[in-house]
Design an enzyme around this catalytic site. Structure first.
Site, PDB file in Angstrom:
ATOM      1  N   LYS A 115       6.610 -20.407  59.663  1.00 45.02           N
ATOM      2  CA  LYS A 115       6.480 -19.949  58.276  1.00 45.02           C
ATOM      3  C   LYS A 115       7.196 -20.872  57.303  1.00 45.02           C
ATOM      4  O   LYS A 115       6.751 -21.043  56.168  1.00 45.02           O
ATOM      5  CB  LYS A 115       6.988 -18.514  58.136  1.00 45.02           C
ATOM      6  N   LYS A 200      -2.898 -16.771  66.588  1.00 43.46           N
ATOM      7  CA  LYS A 200      -2.797 -15.315  66.534  1.00 43.46           C
ATOM      8  C   LYS A 200      -3.571 -14.736  65.357  1.00 43.46           C
ATOM      9  O   LYS A 200      -3.596 -15.332  64.286  1.00 43.46           O
ATOM     10  CB  LYS A 200      -1.307 -14.970  66.382  1.00 43.46           C
ATOM     11  N   LYS A 203      -1.898 -11.117  59.608  1.00 46.44           N
ATOM     12  CA  LYS A 203      -2.180 -10.647  58.252  1.00 46.44           C
ATOM     13  C   LYS A 203      -2.202 -11.773  57.231  1.00 46.44           C
ATOM     14  O   LYS A 203      -2.906 -11.718  56.246  1.00 46.44           O
ATOM     15  CB  LYS A 203      -1.073  -9.700  57.786  1.00 46.44           C
TER      16      LYS A 203
HETATM   17  P1  TYM Z   1       4.304  -7.500  61.966  1.00 52.51           P
HETATM   18  O1  TYM Z   1       4.285  -6.682  60.727  1.00 52.51           O
HETATM   19  O2  TYM Z   1       3.868  -8.922  61.871  1.00 52.51           O
HETATM   20  O3  TYM Z   1       3.424  -6.804  63.069  1.00 52.51           O
HETATM   21  C1  TYM Z   1       3.569  -5.429  63.412  1.00 52.51           C
HETATM   22  C2  TYM Z   1       3.346  -5.260  64.893  1.00 52.51           C
HETATM   23  O4  TYM Z   1       2.035  -5.738  65.255  1.00 52.51           O
HETATM   24  C3  TYM Z   1       2.142  -6.685  66.302  1.00 52.51           C
HETATM   25  N1  TYM Z   1       1.100  -7.715  66.120  1.00 52.51           N
HETATM   26  C4  TYM Z   1       0.234  -8.079  67.058  1.00 52.51           C
HETATM   27  N2  TYM Z   1       0.046  -7.676  68.339  1.00 52.51           N
HETATM   28  C5  TYM Z   1      -0.947  -8.258  69.038  1.00 52.51           C
HETATM   29  N3  TYM Z   1      -1.759  -9.217  68.529  1.00 52.51           N
HETATM   30  C6  TYM Z   1      -1.620  -9.648  67.272  1.00 52.51           C
HETATM   31  N4  TYM Z   1      -2.426 -10.578  66.773  1.00 52.51           N
HETATM   32  C7  TYM Z   1      -0.579  -9.086  66.478  1.00 52.51           C
HETATM   33  N5  TYM Z   1      -0.169  -9.281  65.191  1.00 52.51           N
HETATM   34  C8  TYM Z   1       0.869  -8.449  65.005  1.00 52.51           C
HETATM   35  C9  TYM Z   1       3.520  -7.298  66.142  1.00 52.51           C
HETATM   36  O5  TYM Z   1       3.968  -7.883  67.333  1.00 52.51           O
HETATM   37  C10 TYM Z   1       4.326  -6.094  65.728  1.00 52.51           C
HETATM   38  O6  TYM Z   1       4.734  -5.339  66.857  1.00 52.51           O
HETATM   39  N6  TYM Z   1       9.148  -8.645  62.380  1.00 52.51           N
HETATM   40  C11 TYM Z   1       8.148  -7.611  62.637  1.00 52.51           C
HETATM   41  C12 TYM Z   1       8.439  -6.312  61.937  1.00 52.51           C
HETATM   42  C13 TYM Z   1       9.784  -5.755  62.235  1.00 52.51           C
HETATM   43  C14 TYM Z   1      10.172  -5.099  63.416  1.00 52.51           C
HETATM   44  C15 TYM Z   1      11.524  -4.714  63.215  1.00 52.51           C
HETATM   45  C16 TYM Z   1       9.516  -4.802  64.603  1.00 52.51           C
HETATM   46  C17 TYM Z   1      10.851  -5.764  61.393  1.00 52.51           C
HETATM   47  N7  TYM Z   1      11.902  -5.134  61.969  1.00 52.51           N
HETATM   48  C18 TYM Z   1      12.235  -4.047  64.208  1.00 52.51           C
HETATM   49  C19 TYM Z   1      10.238  -4.137  65.597  1.00 52.51           C
HETATM   50  C20 TYM Z   1      11.584  -3.760  65.398  1.00 52.51           C
HETATM   51  C21 TYM Z   1       6.813  -8.108  62.127  1.00 52.51           C
HETATM   52  O7  TYM Z   1       6.737  -8.966  61.292  1.00 52.51           O
HETATM   53  O8  TYM Z   1       5.741  -7.429  62.640  1.00 52.51           O
END
Ligand code: TYM
Length: 335
Positions: A115, A200, A203
């Site tokens: 990023k 991947k 979003k």
């Molecule tokens: P985020 O918002 O990018 O994604 C949310 C969840 O979706 C999963 N995910 C995916 N799984 C499979 N294939 C994909 N293409 C895919 N894209 C996203 C992510 O692995 C995630 O589980 N940093 C985290 C948010 C966060 C968080 C936390 C998670 C902040 N604090 C504490 C767990 C615990 C994030 O950006 O997820």
């Protein structure tokens, strides 16, 4: 320290949620995780501020994300759903995490590198919060004494860091934190972009052609799946390295049907039929979600109420641990 199952996970309102979010995280939270112990699911809106953002859009997406969590089946009577910015304990603890983590550790994070590279190309530069992001994420998890963190594969490295920070803190200052572990789904832990199956489905991807959004019209979902980039090999086989596009479709279908990707592959003579079945399976998977989301978003005060109650509950759960951490590092307890 708590040894019963406590589950925490979060989702960032930086864009419209994708099939990757659903198969990698959200669906499991609703179907399994919320029933397995004390569980909290958080719209991590503060994390959305680490990259360029538009305030009005963030507000809209945060509410939409909360609505989708409920539409996916998270039940406020069973688990806690809330917004990160409503609970000060996250940022209170994040600072302590920054005092335990090292700058080298932060710079090694894959997501930071990716990023930061993108942000450097813009005139606005890289926000400092993008670097410290994993400290806040560790705080999210550790504040609640989470034992398990259900995430997709891309977040496993951040959870690993949270483990390291918990262990280091406990070693230096005493046993305040539960050491968490990431749990990833057996298939579809990393759903790939349908147009670029080596990256991947995310979003914030520039083009939406390879991304299925949870609220896309059924026709758009089917079209995107049918137009997925695959390869020119004859037949269907499951090989993530050599045939990433086909493997991605097989994993998506597997996640929808519960059958192993390699077993599914044997049932297809050609990619056309695989695409058609996958398109249909995804459309049917998302249909009830869209319908429930339409009902839920018709009554915004319901979502607001859920978030308000969720925040009160989350605050009460986190407070004692964060207070204990403040004391353990040598800060004076307020008189
Ligand atoms: P985020 O918002 O990018 O994604 C949310 C969840 O979706 C999963 N995910 C995916 N799984 C499979 N294939 C994909 N293409 C895919 N894209 C996203 C992510 O692995 C995630 O589980 N940093 C985290 C948010 C966060 C968080 C936390 C998670 C902040 N604090 C504490 C767990 C615990 C994030 O950006 O997820």
């Amino acid at each position: 320290m708590a040894h019963r199952t406590r589950i925490f996970s979060g989702i960032k309102p930086t864009g419209h949620l994708t099939l990757g979010n659903y198969l990698g995280a959200l669906r499991r939270w609703a179907e399994e995780d919320q029933h397995r112990g004390e569980a909290l699911f958080c719209v991590v809106d503060l994390h959305a501020l680490t990259v360029e953002h538009d305030p009005a859009r963030l507000r809209r997406l945060s509410r939409q994300t909360a609505g989708l969590l409920l539409a996916a089946g998270l039940d406020p009577a069973v688990c806690t759903v809330y917004a990160q910015s409503h609970v000060d304990e996250h940022t209170r603890l994040s600072y302590l995490m920054e005092c335990v983590a090292t700058d080298g550790e932060m710079r090694r994070m894959i997501q930071y590198k990716e990023k930061a590279l993108r942000a450097r190309e813009t005139a606005q530069g890289v926000r400092l919060s993008l670097l410290t992001y994993p400290a806040l994420m560790a705080a999210d998890i550790l504040a609640f004494g989470a034992t398990e963190v259900p995430v997709g594969e891309d977040q496993a490295q951040h959870v690993e860091l949270a483990r390291d920070l918990a262990e280091r803190f406990n070693h230096r200052y005493g046993p305040v934190f539960t050491v968490p572990r990431a749990t990833v789904p057996p298939v579809a832990a990393r759903v790939m972009d349908l147009q670029d199956p080596t990256s991947k489905m995310g979003k914030s991807h520039a083009s939406t052609a390879g991304m299925v959004h949870l609220l896309d019209e059924p026709e758009a979902v089917a079209r995107k799946v049918r137009r997925a980039v695959t390869d020119s090999e004859p037949g269907v086989s499951y090989d993530r390295e050599l045939r990433p596009g086909v493997a991605n479709l097989l994993e998506i279908l597997s996640s929808c049907t519960g059958k192993e990707p390699a077993v599914l592959a044997e049932g297809y003579a050609g990619i056309g039929a695989l695409k058609a079945d996958t398109a249909e399976a995804v459309v049917e998977l998302l249909r009830p979600l869209r319908a429930r989301h339409a009902e839920i978003s018709a009554d915004p005060s319901h979502v607001d109420g859920v978030l308000r109650e969720g925040a009160a509950r989350a605050r009460a759960l986190a407070r004692p641990t964060v207070d204990a951490a403040y004391e353990a590092v040598g800060l004076m307890a307020p008189a």
